[in-house]
Design an enzyme around this catalytic site. Structure first.
Site, PDB file in Angstrom:
ATOM      1  N   ASP A  94       0.964  -1.270  -0.093  1.00  0.00           N
ATOM      2  CA  ASP A  94       0.148  -0.078   0.022  1.00  0.00           C
ATOM      3  C   ASP A  94       0.874   1.153  -0.022  1.00  0.00           C
ATOM      4  O   ASP A  94       1.573   1.474   0.953  1.00  0.00           O
ATOM      5  CB  ASP A  94      -1.070   0.138   1.416  1.00  0.00           C
ATOM      6  CG  ASP A  94      -2.170  -0.976   1.443  1.00  0.00           C
ATOM      7  OD1 ASP A  94      -2.919  -1.153   0.444  1.00  0.00           O
ATOM      8  OD2 ASP A  94      -1.846  -1.892   1.915  1.00  0.00           O
TER       9      ASP A  94
ATOM     10  N   HIS B  21     -11.617  -1.994   9.651  1.00  0.00           N
ATOM     11  CA  HIS B  21     -10.501  -2.671  10.281  1.00  0.00           C
ATOM     12  C   HIS B  21     -11.230  -3.397  11.763  1.00  0.00           C
ATOM     13  O   HIS B  21     -10.584  -4.564  12.107  1.00  0.00           O
ATOM     14  CB  HIS B  21      -9.337  -1.893  10.592  1.00  0.00           C
ATOM     15  CG  HIS B  21      -8.695  -1.609   9.495  1.00  0.00           C
ATOM     16  ND1 HIS B  21      -8.741  -0.133   9.074  1.00  0.00           N
ATOM     17  CD2 HIS B  21      -7.599  -1.974   8.779  1.00  0.00           C
ATOM     18  CE1 HIS B  21      -8.109   0.076   7.798  1.00  0.00           C
ATOM     19  NE2 HIS B  21      -7.392  -0.933   7.732  1.00  0.00           N
TER      20      HIS B  21
ATOM     21  N   ARG C 117      -7.673  10.044   2.612  1.00  0.00           N
ATOM     22  CA  ARG C 117      -7.276   9.163   1.618  1.00  0.00           C
ATOM     23  C   ARG C 117      -8.138   9.133   0.399  1.00  0.00           C
ATOM     24  O   ARG C 117      -7.643   8.566  -0.644  1.00  0.00           O
ATOM     25  CB  ARG C 117      -7.322   7.618   2.067  1.00  0.00           C
ATOM     26  CG  ARG C 117      -6.499   7.360   3.214  1.00  0.00           C
ATOM     27  CD  ARG C 117      -6.614   5.879   4.212  1.00  0.00           C
ATOM     28  NE  ARG C 117      -6.555   5.096   3.205  1.00  0.00           N
ATOM     29  CZ  ARG C 117      -7.121   3.657   3.262  1.00  0.00           C
ATOM     30  NH1 ARG C 117      -7.708   3.229   4.365  1.00  0.00           N
ATOM     31  NH2 ARG C 117      -6.683   2.748   2.845  1.00  0.00           N
TER      32      ARG C 117
ATOM     33  N   ASP D 259      -9.761  -7.267   0.135  1.00  0.00           N
ATOM     34  CA  ASP D 259      -8.904  -6.384   1.193  1.00  0.00           C
ATOM     35  C   ASP D 259      -8.390  -7.441   2.252  1.00  0.00           C
ATOM     36  O   ASP D 259      -8.746  -8.683   2.145  1.00  0.00           O
ATOM     37  CB  ASP D 259     -10.117  -5.474   1.781  1.00  0.00           C
ATOM     38  CG  ASP D 259      -9.256  -4.084   2.410  1.00  0.00           C
ATOM     39  OD1 ASP D 259      -8.010  -4.304   2.438  1.00  0.00           O
ATOM     40  OD2 ASP D 259     -10.083  -3.162   2.830  1.00  0.00           O
TER      41      ASP D 259
ATOM     42  N   ARG E 229       4.322   2.929   4.278  1.00  0.00           N
ATOM     43  CA  ARG E 229       4.951   1.776   4.884  1.00  0.00           C
ATOM     44  C   ARG E 229       6.342   1.687   5.403  1.00  0.00           C
ATOM     45  O   ARG E 229       6.747   1.049   6.300  1.00  0.00           O
ATOM     46  CB  ARG E 229       4.610   0.565   3.952  1.00  0.00           C
ATOM     47  CG  ARG E 229       3.067   0.238   3.706  1.00  0.00           C
ATOM     48  CD  ARG E 229       2.486  -0.263   4.895  1.00  0.00           C
ATOM     49  NE  ARG E 229       1.116  -0.667   4.421  1.00  0.00           N
ATOM     50  CZ  ARG E 229       0.125  -0.240   5.123  1.00  0.00           C
ATOM     51  NH1 ARG E 229       0.136   1.034   5.970  1.00  0.00           N
ATOM     52  NH2 ARG E 229      -1.094  -0.552   4.796  1.00  0.00           N
TER      53      ARG E 229
ATOM     54  N   LYS F 240      -9.731   0.810  -5.273  1.00  0.00           N
ATOM     55  CA  LYS F 240     -10.380   0.278  -4.007  1.00  0.00           C
ATOM     56  C   LYS F 240     -11.185   1.376  -3.502  1.00  0.00           C
ATOM     57  O   LYS F 240     -10.744   2.534  -3.556  1.00  0.00           O
ATOM     58  CB  LYS F 240      -9.031  -0.159  -2.987  1.00  0.00           C
ATOM     59  CG  LYS F 240      -7.974   0.765  -2.595  1.00  0.00           C
ATOM     60  CD  LYS F 240      -7.041   0.166  -1.725  1.00  0.00           C
ATOM     61  CE  LYS F 240      -6.187   1.384  -1.309  1.00  0.00           C
ATOM     62  NZ  LYS F 240      -4.828   0.749  -0.342  1.00  0.00           N
ATOM     63  N   HIS F 241     -12.081   1.007  -2.695  1.00  0.00           N
ATOM     64  CA  HIS F 241     -12.390  -0.100  -2.017  1.00  0.00           C
ATOM     65  C   HIS F 241     -13.693  -0.531  -2.495  1.00  0.00           C
ATOM     66  O   HIS F 241     -14.762   0.023  -1.952  1.00  0.00           O
ATOM     67  CB  HIS F 241     -12.337  -0.157  -0.613  1.00  0.00           C
ATOM     68  CG  HIS F 241     -11.193   0.132  -0.038  1.00  0.00           C
ATOM     69  ND1 HIS F 241     -10.841   1.653   0.119  1.00  0.00           N
ATOM     70  CD2 HIS F 241     -10.093  -0.302   0.749  1.00  0.00           C
ATOM     71  CE1 HIS F 241      -9.491   1.642   0.778  1.00  0.00           C
ATOM     72  NE2 HIS F 241      -9.380   0.578   1.186  1.00  0.00           N
TER      73      HIS F 241
END
Length: 538
Positions: free
Chosen positions: A110, A221, A178, A295, A118, A208-209
């Site tokens: 990602d 999440h 985002r 996902d 990341r 996405k998503h």
């Protein structure tokens, strides 16, 4: 001799016709699995993943910084360890894991705003909300291209971006910054530009998503969001950017963990395990024939509903996912798919996955670029995105000319905003950290005009964007008592926590990357204009 229409590929990956004859059923199924790999991990865990790749013919891996930072773990407030050498560690691990693979691995990450999402000490580009404010898809293309080049430099094949969600719910806890914004047409244009930029750099893109995570108030999440809209509304709003991306040949579609009862005959089931959404809507109604990736399957919105090992992996594959991202039980998942799937379904997914892998490996055979320097492009974006949300340029000019007192809420790496302003305007400022309300009020004296710079500690809305409750209350009190001009270097949704109606002028810079504070300071001094447009509704 090459057959007509056959794609030439590097010698280290065979074409589909050869692969389908050579790989066993179990090996083909192994290609559907993309477990998590952690840049900062123990040697024992690294060896365990090597063994899994070797023994189960795993098709790809998705890199995360560490177990503490991965999806679903952050709510436990585990400490994320800083590692300045993460980029080199990433490169070394890609080499190591690739050596364990019988067939080339598909390496993903990602990197929505760059590898910095990341990996420490790597280039960071602006968030999607900032790009949306600039209203310049050509700049978004350049950002996508630069991020793609950085991915290639690191050895990554596939960036799980762009986010195509239309962020039309201010209470959204997970998409927000985002997303490119709340206007479906602008989101579509920017997402297409980002995807094309990645592809221009030789990196696979991913929308996405699906079918759209923007109008949710639950973090997937942690729990399953439900979108209570009609089918007509979903097709007209949420699906609009995805349809545009499909027409413009995005490489893959990631299906989110969210429930859309209007698309599933009233059932509250996650899209990621719904045949109605993947097969009926995405495949049949929209005509998409490319790769579908789930996902992350460790996310609690689905993982808690499938406690038996392998059952979630089977449910996701049965629903129509070709690649199972962050599958936590790959061995058991492979067993279940071997046991339950038809040969036809296995072959359909294997063909899609293998042909995507051929494209990725072919692109990766080109010379790798160097890691980019983001400063010049970020400076250009800072100038186009700066947004005068409330008030006028005249109000701000009067503050500069008639005198003001400066206050900085929150930390910034450079503090260049007030450094530039105070040098030019012959004024001073105070960093609000350990200062009490009484001390600040005393320092202000009779000057009624305040210039405040706000750096919210977190870009995410949880816990009031990380703001110290006392500081947030002090900021609110000052706004109520004084004439305030406010510059926001962070998520604009933080304005929902403040008495905006009492603020004389509000300028949103969105973040404090190099160039953003400098541009904002020049704006206050009257040397630059605010050209951006707030891409969301507060």
């Amino acid at each position: 001799m090459e057959k007509k229409g056959q794609t030439r590929v590097p010698p280290n990956i065979m074409n589909y016709d050869e692969a389908t004859l050579l790989l066993s059923k179990r090996e083909k199924i192994g290609q559907f699995f993309m477990p998590a790999a952690f840049v900062n991990d123990s040697e024992a865990s690294i060896k365990s993943l090597e063994s899994l790749i070797r023994n189960e013919c795993i098709g790809g891996i998705c890199f995360f910084h560490s177990r503490a930072s991965a999806a679903t773990n952050y709510e436990g407030k585990k400490k994320v360890t800083y590692n300045k050498d993460s980029l080199q560690v990433l490169k070394d691990l890609i080499t190591r894991y690739s050596a364990a693979a019988k067939y080339p691995l598909l390496i993903s990450i990602d990197a929505e705003w760059g590898l910095a999402m990341r990996i420490e000490e790597t280039p960071q580009y602006p968030y999607a909300i900032t790009l949306g404010a600039a209203e310049d898809p050509d700049l978004v293309f350049e950002v996508g291209k630069k991020i793609g080049e950085d991915c290639r430099a690191a050895g990554i094949h596939w960036n799980f971006a762009p986010v195509a969600d239309v962020n039309n719910n201010p209470n959204n806890p997970v998409i927000g910054y985002r997303s490119f914004g709340s206007n479906k047409k602008k989101v579509s244009k920017n997402a297409i530009a980002f995807s094309k930029g990645l592809q221009q750099a030789g990196i696979l893109s991913c929308a996405k998503h699906f079918p759209g995570h923007g109008d949710t108030a639950t973090d997937s999440h942690l729990g399953l969001p439900v979108i209570e809209k009609s089918k007509k509304e979903i097709f007209e709003q949420e699906l609009f950017p995805f349809i545009g991306l499909l027409k413009n040949k995005v490489d893959a579609v990631m299906v989110g963990h969210l429930s859309v009862p209007a698309l599933t005959a009233g059932k509250q089931i996650s899209a990621s395990v719904s045949e109605e959404i993947i097969k009926n809507v995405l495949r049949d109604k929209l005509g998409y024939q490319g790769v579908v990736v789930s996902d992350a399957l460790n996310m609690h919105s689905v993982s808690k509903a499938y406690p038996a090992k392998g059952s979630l992996e089977w449910a996701a594959f049965k629903a129509g996912n070709d690649i199972l991202c962050f599958a936590e039980n790959p061995r058991e998942g492979i067993d279940e798919i071997v046991r339950l799937a038809s040969d036809a379904q296995i072959e359909e997914s294997f063909k899609r996955v293998w042909e995507l892998k051929i494209k990725a490996i072919k692109q990766a055979s080109n010379p790798r670029p160097q890691i980019s320097d983001p400063d010049a492009l970020n400076a250009e974006i800072s100038a186009k995105s700066l947004t005068l949300y409330k008030g006028t340029e005249k109000i701000i000019t009067e503050y500069k000319d008639k005198g003001f007192y400066g206050l900085q809420f929150g930390q910034t790496k450079r503090a260049t905003f007030f450094d530039i302003i105070c040098e030019d305007a012959n004024s001073s400022y105070v960093l609000v950290k350990d200062q009490s309300s009484d001390k600040i009020t005393s320092a202000l004296g009779s000057n009624p005009k305040l210039l405040i710079s706000l750096y919210p500690p977190s870009i995410k809305p949880q816990h009031q964007f990380g703001m110290d409750p006392d500081h947030l209350q002090l900021l609110t009190d000052l706004i109520n008592q004084y004439d305030v001009v406010l510059y926001v270097f962070g998520n604009p949704y933080i304005l929902r926590l403040l008495p905006v109606e009492k603020i004389a002028a509000i300028v949103i810079a969105y973040q404090d990357l190099k160039g953003f504070e400098e541009n904002a300071a020049e704006h206050f001094l009257g040397n630059k204009k605010a050209m951006g447009v707030l891409p969301v509704s507060l």
